[in-house]
Write a protein that holds these residues in place. Sequence first.
Motif, mmCIF file in Angstrom:
data_model
loop_
_atom_site.group_PDB
_atom_site.id
_atom_site.type_symbol
_atom_site.label_atom_id
_atom_site.label_comp_id
_atom_site.label_asym_id
_atom_site.label_seq_id
_atom_site.Cartn_x
_atom_site.Cartn_y
_atom_site.Cartn_z
ATOM 1 N N UNK A 45 -2.634 22.526 22.133
ATOM 2 C CA UNK A 45 -2.957 22.148 23.511
ATOM 3 C C UNK A 45 -4.098 23.032 23.981
ATOM 4 N N UNK A 46 -5.214 22.429 24.346
ATOM 5 C CA UNK A 46 -6.340 23.193 24.864
ATOM 6 C C UNK A 46 -6.932 22.485 26.073
ATOM 7 N N UNK A 47 -7.464 23.287 26.975
ATOM 8 C CA UNK A 47 -8.127 22.796 28.183
ATOM 9 C C UNK A 47 -9.479 23.495 28.280
ATOM 10 N N UNK A 48 -10.481 22.784 28.738
ATOM 11 C CA UNK A 48 -11.813 23.369 28.891
ATOM 12 C C UNK A 48 -11.718 24.674 29.673
ATOM 13 N N UNK A 49 -12.377 25.731 29.229
ATOM 14 C CA UNK A 49 -12.249 27.048 29.870
ATOM 15 C C UNK A 49 -12.427 27.038 31.371
ATOM 16 N N UNK A 50 -13.389 26.286 31.876
ATOM 17 C CA UNK A 50 -13.641 26.284 33.322
ATOM 18 C C UNK A 50 -12.591 25.512 34.110
#
Length: 210
Positions: free
Chosen positions: A138-143
């Motif tokens: 699970x990853x989300x854009x850093x910003x």
Amino acid sequence: MSRISRGNLEYELDRASNADLMQASALIAESMLENPFNEWLFPEVASRRDRTSSYYNLLLRHHYIPNGICEIIRHQSRVVGISVWHLPAKWKIPESTSSAILEEVRDLFDSNLFEVGRGIREIESKHPQFPHLYAGLTVVAPEMQGTGLGSILYGTLLTYADEHNLPIYLELTRERDQSWIKGLGFEVTGEIDIADGPTLWTCLRLPTPS
């Protein structure tokens, strides 16, 4: 596809397809650039982003999308979040797939291949012996981290787990994520200390009766 609002922003939650490969793998590479596990996978800083993107493009194409539940979140046509989870006994890459991608994997890991292979086998050996769902990524854009997109991505998995009375297993690659994952009902159950590598934390969530 479903539309979701967070504050004044609109998002789309959708199943990933091969059309999303480039954006999804680039997002994973960006989000994991300074992740300790990823630094161990690809120790050479200069090539880490490109190798990470290529590696996850390979996994998405040959395993995550065809064999798992792979969801993405888009904002204005841009992929800003992705999650991958697997049904019981479906999380491990089939031998036929491993053979098909072997040459590409060798090129990506080069001299680090043996060490990575040994570490991956150690990680896989810690999976529970009972039937479980596996939250592999699970990853989300850093910003956009901290905006609730991670919880949205977990929504389908948590609902499925409760409806089918199945536990969920995962490994955390960053200690600081423990408080967040505990908020979703997981417990930290142990550690995996990879030889000459990072520490991972195993986590389990039991199904919640309706």
